[in-house]
Design a protein around this motif. Structure first.
Motif, PDB file in Angstrom:
ATOM      1  N   ILE A  59       0.838  -1.229  -0.001  1.00 20.86           N
ATOM      2  CA  ILE A  59       0.001   0.036   0.089  1.00 20.86           C
ATOM      3  C   ILE A  59       0.846   1.130   0.081  1.00 20.86           C
ATOM      4  O   ILE A  59       0.602   2.166  -0.707  1.00 20.86           O
ATOM      5  CB  ILE A  59      -0.890  -0.149   1.259  1.00 20.86           C
ATOM      6  N   THR A  60       2.188   1.204   0.777  1.00 17.76           N
ATOM      7  CA  THR A  60       2.959   2.390   0.709  1.00 17.76           C
ATOM      8  C   THR A  60       3.352   2.716  -0.280  1.00 17.76           C
ATOM      9  O   THR A  60       3.912   3.891  -0.657  1.00 17.76           O
ATOM     10  CB  THR A  60       3.663   2.209   2.147  1.00 17.76           C
ATOM     11  N   HIS A  61       4.167   1.741  -0.970  1.00 20.87           N
ATOM     12  CA  HIS A  61       4.964   1.918  -1.904  1.00 20.87           C
ATOM     13  C   HIS A  61       4.476   1.795  -3.518  1.00 20.87           C
ATOM     14  O   HIS A  61       5.207   1.697  -4.484  1.00 20.87           O
ATOM     15  CB  HIS A  61       6.387   1.034  -1.882  1.00 20.87           C
ATOM     16  N   THR A  62       3.416   1.090  -3.707  1.00 18.56           N
ATOM     17  CA  THR A  62       2.767   0.776  -4.967  1.00 18.56           C
ATOM     18  C   THR A  62       1.403   1.314  -5.321  1.00 18.56           C
ATOM     19  O   THR A  62       0.644   1.923  -4.640  1.00 18.56           O
ATOM     20  CB  THR A  62       2.830  -0.518  -5.120  1.00 18.56           C
ATOM     21  N   ASN A  63       1.177   1.194  -6.610  1.00 18.28           N
ATOM     22  CA  ASN A  63      -0.530   1.550  -6.997  1.00 18.28           C
ATOM     23  C   ASN A  63      -1.339   0.251  -6.814  1.00 18.28           C
ATOM     24  O   ASN A  63      -2.453   0.362  -7.634  1.00 18.28           O
ATOM     25  CB  ASN A  63      -0.225   2.105  -8.302  1.00 18.28           C
ATOM     26  N   ILE A  64      -1.062  -0.534  -5.905  1.00 17.62           N
ATOM     27  CA  ILE A  64      -1.740  -1.635  -5.684  1.00 17.62           C
ATOM     28  C   ILE A  64      -3.456  -1.556  -5.411  1.00 17.62           C
ATOM     29  O   ILE A  64      -4.201  -2.322  -6.106  1.00 17.62           O
ATOM     30  CB  ILE A  64      -1.299  -2.735  -4.781  1.00 17.62           C
ATOM     31  N   LYS A  65      -3.700  -0.475  -4.871  1.00 21.35           N
ATOM     32  CA  LYS A  65      -5.133  -0.262  -4.385  1.00 21.35           C
ATOM     33  C   LYS A  65      -5.830   0.235  -5.388  1.00 21.35           C
ATOM     34  O   LYS A  65      -6.973  -0.120  -5.635  1.00 21.35           O
ATOM     35  CB  LYS A  65      -4.975   0.782  -3.405  1.00 21.35           C
ATOM     36  N   VAL A  66      -5.171   1.020  -6.439  1.00 18.83           N
ATOM     37  CA  VAL A  66      -5.954   1.338  -7.607  1.00 18.83           C
ATOM     38  C   VAL A  66      -6.198   0.362  -8.598  1.00 18.83           C
ATOM     39  O   VAL A  66      -7.323   0.160  -9.143  1.00 18.83           O
ATOM     40  CB  VAL A  66      -5.265   2.825  -8.272  1.00 18.83           C
ATOM     41  N   LEU A  67      -5.133  -0.350  -8.804  1.00 13.68           N
ATOM     42  CA  LEU A  67      -5.292  -1.575  -9.778  1.00 13.68           C
ATOM     43  C   LEU A  67      -6.161  -2.514  -9.151  1.00 13.68           C
ATOM     44  O   LEU A  67      -6.956  -2.962  -9.966  1.00 13.68           O
ATOM     45  CB  LEU A  67      -3.880  -2.182 -10.031  1.00 13.68           C
ATOM     46  N   ALA A  68      -6.164  -2.728  -8.116  1.00 15.53           N
ATOM     47  CA  ALA A  68      -7.087  -3.732  -7.323  1.00 15.53           C
ATOM     48  C   ALA A  68      -8.653  -3.198  -7.388  1.00 15.53           C
ATOM     49  O   ALA A  68      -9.502  -4.114  -7.861  1.00 15.53           O
ATOM     50  CB  ALA A  68      -6.963  -4.089  -5.967  1.00 15.53           C
ATOM     51  N   GLU A  69      -8.825  -1.855  -7.275  1.00 12.35           N
ATOM     52  CA  GLU A  69     -10.138  -1.346  -7.622  1.00 12.35           C
ATOM     53  C   GLU A  69     -10.643  -1.442  -9.087  1.00 12.35           C
ATOM     54  O   GLU A  69     -11.981  -1.969  -9.194  1.00 12.35           O
ATOM     55  CB  GLU A  69     -10.023  -0.001  -7.130  1.00 12.35           C
ATOM     56  N   VAL A  70     -10.050  -1.021  -9.947  1.00 14.05           N
ATOM     57  CA  VAL A  70     -10.463  -1.034 -11.220  1.00 14.05           C
ATOM     58  C   VAL A  70     -10.575  -2.618 -11.923  1.00 14.05           C
ATOM     59  O   VAL A  70     -11.412  -2.773 -12.962  1.00 14.05           O
ATOM     60  CB  VAL A  70      -9.572  -0.182 -12.380  1.00 14.05           C
ATOM     61  N   ASN A  71      -9.856  -3.454 -11.301  1.00 15.32           N
ATOM     62  CA  ASN A  71     -10.074  -4.609 -11.842  1.00 15.32           C
ATOM     63  C   ASN A  71     -10.932  -5.838 -10.713  1.00 15.32           C
ATOM     64  O   ASN A  71     -10.955  -6.943 -11.065  1.00 15.32           O
ATOM     65  CB  ASN A  71      -8.623  -5.603 -11.691  1.00 15.32           C
ATOM     66  N   ASN A  72     -11.654  -5.275  -9.963  1.00 16.38           N
ATOM     67  CA  ASN A  72     -12.535  -5.818  -9.052  1.00 16.38           C
ATOM     68  C   ASN A  72     -11.659  -6.833  -8.386  1.00 16.38           C
ATOM     69  O   ASN A  72     -12.290  -7.996  -8.422  1.00 16.38           O
ATOM     70  CB  ASN A  72     -13.825  -6.109  -9.770  1.00 16.38           C
ATOM     71  N   LEU A  73     -10.457  -6.922  -7.886  1.00 20.89           N
ATOM     72  CA  LEU A  73      -9.699  -7.816  -7.475  1.00 20.89           C
ATOM     73  C   LEU A  73      -9.735  -7.417  -5.691  1.00 20.89           C
ATOM     74  O   LEU A  73      -9.287  -6.483  -5.231  1.00 20.89           O
ATOM     75  CB  LEU A  73      -8.228  -7.855  -7.939  1.00 20.89           C
ATOM     76  N   CYS A  74      -9.789  -8.606  -4.975  1.00 15.15           N
ATOM     77  CA  CYS A  74      -9.379  -8.442  -3.464  1.00 15.15           C
ATOM     78  C   CYS A  74      -7.957  -9.080  -3.185  1.00 15.15           C
ATOM     79  O   CYS A  74      -7.495  -9.849  -3.901  1.00 15.15           O
ATOM     80  CB  CYS A  74     -10.397  -9.549  -2.931  1.00 15.15           C
ATOM     81  N   VAL A  75      -7.266  -8.080  -2.607  1.00 15.12           N
ATOM     82  CA  VAL A  75      -5.939  -8.234  -2.280  1.00 15.12           C
ATOM     83  C   VAL A  75      -5.643  -8.481  -0.722  1.00 15.12           C
ATOM     84  O   VAL A  75      -6.095  -7.575  -0.004  1.00 15.12           O
ATOM     85  CB  VAL A  75      -4.942  -7.211  -2.719  1.00 15.12           C
ATOM     86  N   ILE A  76      -5.241  -9.492  -0.429  1.00 16.70           N
ATOM     87  CA  ILE A  76      -4.832 -10.006   0.991  1.00 16.70           C
ATOM     88  C   ILE A  76      -3.348 -10.028   1.284  1.00 16.70           C
ATOM     89  O   ILE A  76      -2.532 -10.424   0.631  1.00 16.70           O
ATOM     90  CB  ILE A  76      -5.365 -10.984   1.486  1.00 16.70           C
ATOM     91  N   MET A  77      -2.867  -8.945   2.104  1.00 18.73           N
ATOM     92  CA  MET A  77      -1.470  -8.850   2.567  1.00 18.73           C
ATOM     93  C   MET A  77      -1.059  -8.948   4.053  1.00 18.73           C
ATOM     94  O   MET A  77      -1.368  -8.262   4.767  1.00 18.73           O
ATOM     95  CB  MET A  77      -1.002  -7.411   2.182  1.00 18.73           C
ATOM     96  N   PRO A  78      -0.412 -10.270   4.279  1.00 21.74           N
ATOM     97  CA  PRO A  78       0.095 -10.786   5.605  1.00 21.74           C
ATOM     98  C   PRO A  78       1.327 -10.032   5.827  1.00 21.74           C
ATOM     99  O   PRO A  78       1.999  -9.482   4.837  1.00 21.74           O
ATOM    100  CB  PRO A  78       0.002 -12.255   5.525  1.00 21.74           C
ATOM    101  N   SER A  79       1.796 -10.473   6.920  1.00 25.38           N
ATOM    102  CA  SER A  79       3.172  -9.791   7.168  1.00 25.38           C
ATOM    103  C   SER A  79       4.253 -11.309   7.178  1.00 25.38           C
ATOM    104  O   SER A  79       3.814 -12.148   8.108  1.00 25.38           O
ATOM    105  CB  SER A  79       3.419  -9.151   8.665  1.00 25.38           C
ATOM    106  N   GLY A  80       5.419 -11.163   6.694  1.00 26.75           N
ATOM    107  CA  GLY A  80       6.186 -12.331   6.423  1.00 26.75           C
ATOM    108  C   GLY A  80       7.096 -12.682   7.637  1.00 26.75           C
ATOM    109  O   GLY A  80       7.739 -13.681   7.845  1.00 26.75           O
ATOM    110  N   GLU A  81       7.453 -11.406   8.151  1.00 23.40           N
ATOM    111  CA  GLU A  81       8.297 -11.542   9.625  1.00 23.40           C
ATOM    112  C   GLU A  81       9.756 -12.123   9.417  1.00 23.40           C
ATOM    113  O   GLU A  81      10.006 -12.916  10.206  1.00 23.40           O
ATOM    114  CB  GLU A  81       7.519 -11.854  10.711  1.00 23.40           C
ATOM    115  N   ASN A  82      10.436 -11.891   8.201  1.00 20.49           N
ATOM    116  CA  ASN A  82      11.561 -12.724   7.886  1.00 20.49           C
ATOM    117  C   ASN A  82      11.605 -14.032   7.695  1.00 20.49           C
ATOM    118  O   ASN A  82      12.708 -14.598   8.212  1.00 20.49           O
ATOM    119  CB  ASN A  82      12.596 -11.962   8.658  1.00 20.49           C
ATOM    120  N   SER A  83      10.289 -14.453   7.725  1.00 27.24           N
ATOM    121  CA  SER A  83      10.407 -16.228   8.064  1.00 27.24           C
ATOM    122  C   SER A  83      10.486 -16.976   6.571  1.00 27.24           C
ATOM    123  O   SER A  83      10.663 -18.084   6.555  1.00 27.24           O
ATOM    124  CB  SER A  83       8.791 -16.509   8.270  1.00 27.24           C
ATOM    125  N   PHE A  84      10.551 -16.216   5.563  1.00 29.65           N
ATOM    126  CA  PHE A  84      10.621 -16.943   4.056  1.00 29.65           C
ATOM    127  C   PHE A  84       9.401 -17.693   4.058  1.00 29.65           C
ATOM    128  O   PHE A  84       9.349 -18.342   3.027  1.00 29.65           O
ATOM    129  CB  PHE A  84      12.026 -17.693   3.865  1.00 29.65           C
TER     130      PHE A  84
END
Length: 265
Positions: A59-84
């Motif tokens: 959300i901070t660094h890309t245009n994902i919100k706008v792209l998701a909106e115009v494509n009716n795409l849900c985006v789920i973003m978890p935190s990886g916590e350096n776990s690979f």
């Protein structure tokens, strides 16, 4: 477009976890007084962050919100916590969380499609590795995988053993993957998972692979993975993009529109 910060208890991680979610419910055309969001259930992209990052990065660094909106795409973003995004023992089963539990919880929480063909996984760097690894491991859950500058770092660790960054130190790699010996037959290696699926005639998710030419640490292992895809192109649908740039958000954000178009087509 609804943007949500969510906290819930995870059985696989043994604690409260946080995710960020984009839910396409309010794509409003104010001029014509109409909501252009499509009716659910929604297609869903599970999007993974890189090392040292968290669920807010996309959300901070890309245009994902706008792209998701115009494509009716849900985006789920978890935190990886350096776990690979790998299982690392009781209370740190990140792979189980990403490939199974997170899907179940978010599908129950929102009106998301439960179909494999509507469920995708992607990420950059550590998240690119995590997407390839879990997308292939849970191939029955995901139909498409996006690997942006995937951190296939175990494949060339010996060439970087003197680098000061913990990302390339032997101790860091062994903490993530265990012994680096026999990685060709290790299930933590996406190459091994891919070859195993092909050999056993399983459904291989479509793969979008991309890395910048100037990403000196990751371009060669990415090209190597691409060669495997090319050798098996009769059984694997894939797209490959290699452009100018480095290991940075400018490159990944520039790739994002093409990636979303590839996902939803």
């Amino acid at each position: 477009m609804a943007l949500l910060d969510i906290r819930f208890k995870s059985l696989e991680l043994g604690r409260n976890v946080s995710i960020t979610a984009i839910i396409p419910v309010d794509y409003i055309d104010y001029f014509n007084k109409v909501n252009r969001s499509l009716n659910p259930p929604f297609k869903t992209l599970y999007l993974l962050n890189g090392i040292y990052g968290d669920s807010s990065e996309w959300i901070t660094h890309t245009n994902i919100k706008v792209l998701a909106e115009v494509n009716n795409l849900c985006v789920i973003m978890p935190s990886g916590e350096n776990s690979f995004y790998r299982n690392q023992g009781e209370g740190r089963n990140y792979s189980n969380f990403i490939g199974q539990e997170l899907l179940t919880i978010t599908r129950n929480m929102f009106n998301l499609s439960r179909k494999r063909e509507d469920t995708f996984i992607g990420g950059y760097s550590m998240g690119g590795y995590g997407a390839l690894y879990n997308g292939l491991k849970y191939h029955h859950n995901f139909s498409k995988i996006v690997g942006l500058s995937p951190a296939l770092i175990f494949d060339h660790s010996s060439n970087n053993s003197n680098k000061p960054s913990s990302l390339f130190s032997l101790s860091f790699l062994e903490n993530c993957f265990g012994s680096l010996e026999n990685m060709d037959i290790n299930e933590f290696n996406p190459e091994y998972l891919l070859k195993n699926l092909i050999t056993n005639d399983k459904n291989v998710p479509d793969i979008y692979l991309s890395c910048a030419e100037d990403d000196e640490d990751l371009i060669n292992p990415t090209r190597k993975f691409k060669e495997i895809l090319e050798k098996n192109k009769e059984k694997v649908n894939y797209s490959y993009c290699e452009g100018r740039g480095g290991h940075n958000w400018k490159y990944w954000d520039n790739q994002l529109e093409s990636i979303i178009n590839w996902i939803v087509k």
